[in-house]
Write an enzyme that holds these catalytic residues in place. Sequence first.
Site, mmCIF file in Angstrom:
data_model
loop_
_atom_site.group_PDB
_atom_site.id
_atom_site.type_symbol
_atom_site.label_atom_id
_atom_site.label_comp_id
_atom_site.label_asym_id
_atom_site.label_seq_id
_atom_site.Cartn_x
_atom_site.Cartn_y
_atom_site.Cartn_z
ATOM 1 N N ASP A 8 12.800 -38.636 34.985
ATOM 2 C CA ASP A 8 12.531 -39.559 33.877
ATOM 3 C C ASP A 8 11.187 -40.251 34.138
ATOM 4 O OD1 ASP A 8 12.996 -41.564 35.733
ATOM 5 O OD2 ASP A 8 14.722 -42.435 34.672
ATOM 6 N N CYS A 65 14.946 -39.729 39.467
ATOM 7 C CA CYS A 65 14.779 -40.862 38.545
ATOM 8 C C CYS A 65 14.411 -42.071 39.406
ATOM 9 C CB CYS A 65 16.025 -41.074 37.674
ATOM 10 S SG CYS A 65 17.536 -41.506 38.566
ATOM 11 N N THR A 67 16.387 -44.308 40.990
ATOM 12 C CA THR A 67 17.231 -44.327 42.195
ATOM 13 C C THR A 67 17.743 -42.953 42.590
ATOM 14 O OG1 THR A 67 19.182 -44.619 40.815
ATOM 15 C CG2 THR A 67 18.113 -46.638 41.623
ATOM 16 N N HIS A 98 27.699 -28.124 53.458
ATOM 17 C CA HIS A 98 29.114 -28.432 53.209
ATOM 18 C C HIS A 98 29.499 -28.367 51.732
ATOM 19 C CE1 HIS A 98 30.017 -30.828 57.163
ATOM 20 N NE2 HIS A 98 29.369 -29.700 57.389
ATOM 21 N N HIS A 134 35.153 -25.651 53.572
ATOM 22 C CA HIS A 134 34.226 -26.122 52.533
ATOM 23 C C HIS A 134 34.441 -25.362 51.220
ATOM 24 C CE1 HIS A 134 32.493 -28.545 55.574
ATOM 25 N NE2 HIS A 134 32.027 -27.517 56.268
HETATM 26 C C1 RB5 Z 1 14.964 -46.347 34.645
HETATM 27 O O1 RB5 Z 1 14.400 -47.615 34.614
HETATM 28 C C2 RB5 Z 1 16.061 -46.284 35.711
HETATM 29 O O2 RB5 Z 1 17.179 -46.963 35.284
HETATM 30 C C3 RB5 Z 1 16.382 -44.836 36.044
HETATM 31 O O3 RB5 Z 1 15.232 -44.192 36.463
HETATM 32 C C4 RB5 Z 1 17.402 -44.612 37.137
HETATM 33 O O4 RB5 Z 1 17.103 -45.344 38.275
HETATM 34 C C5 RB5 Z 1 18.816 -44.693 36.752
HETATM 35 O O5 RB5 Z 1 19.723 -44.405 37.553
#
Ligand code: RB5
Length: 148
Positions: A8, A65, A67, A98, A134
């Site tokens: 993203d 993304c 996180t 695994h 597994h």
């Molecule tokens: C976008 O701001 C953020 O929410 C997205 O990149 C991500 O971290 C969501 O899990």
Amino acid sequence: MRVGIANDHAATDLKFKVMEHLKEEGYEVINYGFDTHDSVDYPIAGEKLAMGIKNNECDLGIAICGTGVGISIACNKVKGIRAGVCSETKTAALIREHNDAQIIAFGARIVDEKTAYELVDTFLTTPFSNGERHIKRINMLKEIEDRQ
Ligand code: RB5
């Protein structure tokens, strides 16, 4: 090996750097992500990448993304797809060994560029162990999907 990648807006710059890194290593890279810094929705990118793997357009995938969590959840909604979030290489290896994960996810706001390269290199070069226990557990995951 054909590697899919999706992202993203939070991960556009890191996505391009990882793509370049993988091309230098000789991988064929397919971009399913967004090439913009404008706000976009990670479920779209995650689903596209996961469907690319499901439809055998690529062998393994990288989802990024902010996180790594949101896009990994999106990937995991596609039946038969296993995506794991990593921020260090031990987990990046173990999700292949695994879990036979087809997708590694990480956060552009969590890991630096060097760590991102180490994560993808580890993930892409580690085989599934084919261990009996597994395989059994992966089949149990498939049974969960079939019960929905
Ligand atoms: C976008 O701001 C953020 O929410 C997205 O990149 C991500 O971290 C969501 O899990």
